[in-house]
Design a protein around this motif. Structure first.
Motif, PDB file in Angstrom:
ATOM      1  N   SER A 124       6.838  -2.744 -37.914  1.00  0.00           N
ATOM      2  CA  SER A 124       6.200  -3.559 -38.958  1.00  0.00           C
ATOM      3  C   SER A 124       5.252  -2.708 -39.799  1.00  0.00           C
ATOM      4  CB  SER A 124       5.434  -4.736 -38.335  1.00  0.00           C
ATOM      5  OG  SER A 124       6.321  -5.632 -37.719  1.00  0.00           O
ATOM      6  N   THR A 167       3.999   0.605 -35.150  1.00  0.00           N
ATOM      7  CA  THR A 167       5.076  -0.365 -34.997  1.00  0.00           C
ATOM      8  C   THR A 167       6.035  -0.267 -36.172  1.00  0.00           C
ATOM      9  OG1 THR A 167       3.943  -2.117 -36.207  1.00  0.00           O
ATOM     10  CG2 THR A 167       3.482  -1.956 -33.829  1.00  0.00           C
ATOM     11  N   GLN A 223       5.738  -9.566 -37.321  1.00  0.00           N
ATOM     12  CA  GLN A 223       6.141  -9.325 -35.937  1.00  0.00           C
ATOM     13  C   GLN A 223       6.053 -10.650 -35.205  1.00  0.00           C
ATOM     14  OE1 GLN A 223       4.967  -5.644 -34.080  1.00  0.00           O
ATOM     15  NE2 GLN A 223       4.308  -6.753 -32.265  1.00  0.00           N
ATOM     16  N   ASP A 276      10.349  -8.420 -37.109  1.00  0.00           N
ATOM     17  CA  ASP A 276      10.433  -7.645 -35.875  1.00  0.00           C
ATOM     18  C   ASP A 276      10.255  -8.610 -34.707  1.00  0.00           C
ATOM     19  OD1 ASP A 276      10.601  -5.508 -34.179  1.00  0.00           O
ATOM     20  OD2 ASP A 276       8.652  -4.661 -34.711  1.00  0.00           O
ATOM     21  N   ASN A 306      11.028  -7.337 -43.238  1.00  0.00           N
ATOM     22  CA  ASN A 306      11.358  -7.032 -41.857  1.00  0.00           C
ATOM     23  C   ASN A 306      10.757  -8.115 -40.959  1.00  0.00           C
ATOM     24  OD1 ASN A 306      12.266  -5.029 -39.727  1.00  0.00           O
ATOM     25  ND2 ASN A 306      10.129  -5.378 -39.178  1.00  0.00           N
TER      26      ASN A 306
END
Length: 158
Positions: free
Chosen positions: A97, A95, A109, A20, A18
Motif C-alpha cells: 500500500s 507495505t 489495506q 491489499d 490497490n
C-alpha cells in the motif's frame, strides 16, 4: 516494484487503485469480528489540499459502503486500525500500500479475521455486497482521482 510497474503500465489507460487484502487472527476478546481498513499511507504521504480532499471523499464512501455491506451481520469495521498499511520510516518496513501511494496510486489495506474470511467465502450475498461496494467506490470516488491512469509516475523508472 517491478511487478507494480508492469501492472501500472498494463492498466495505463484506466484509473487504478490497490486493495491489499490481508488476513489477521481471530479476536480473543474483541467481539464482533472487525475489518481493519488501512489508509494511513495516503493520510501520511499525501499532504496537498487536493489529495486531502480526495482522502476525505474516499473515507466517506468507505464508511457508507461498508456500513451497507455489514448491515444485518455481526461484523464491524474501523478506518483507524493498528494494522493500517504504513509504518514509520525508522522501521524500514514498506507495505505494498505504501509503495503504491508513493507512486501516487491510491491504496487501502484490508485486514480480515479468519471468521470474516470464512463468511465471505461461504456467503455469496455478503461477498456480492462487498464487490458492489468496491465497484461503487471505484466509479464514484476513484474515477475522479487525478492523474487518471497508473502509468503517469512510471515513465522514467526503467
Amino acid at each position: 516494484n517491478n511487478l507494480l510497474q508492469k501492472h501500472a503500465q498494463y492498466f495505463s489507460s484506466k484509473t487504478c487503485w490497490n486493495i491489499d487484502l490481508h488476513g489477521k487472527r481471530n479476536p480473543k476478546t474483541e467481539k464482533p469480528s472487525r475489518l481493519d481498513v488501512g489508509i494511513r499511507a495516503m493520510e501520511s504521504l499525501w499532504k496537498s489540499k487536493h489529495d486531502q480532499d480526495f482522502i476525505k471523499r474516499l473515507k466517506k464512501a468507505l464508511v457508507e459502503q461498508l456500513t451497507e455491506v455489514f448491515k444485518g451481520t455481526d461484523f464491524r469495521f474501523t478506518l483507524q486500525p493498528y494494522l493500517h498499511g504504513y509504518w514509520p520510516p525508522s522501521t524500514d518496513r514498506h507495505t505494498i500500500s505504501e509503495q503504491c501511494v508513493r507512486y501516487k496510486i491510491p491504496a487501502i489495506q484490508l485486514e480480515m479475521t479468519g471468521i470474516m474470511r470464512k463468511a465471505f467465502m461461504e456467503d455469496q450475498e455478503l461477498r456480492g455486497r462487498l464487490v458492489k461496494a468496491i465497484l461503487h467506490i471505484h466509479q464514484t470516488v476513484l474515477s475522479t482521482f487525478e492523474p487518471n491512469g497508473c502509468d503517469t509516475f512510471f515513465k522514467d523508472t526503467d
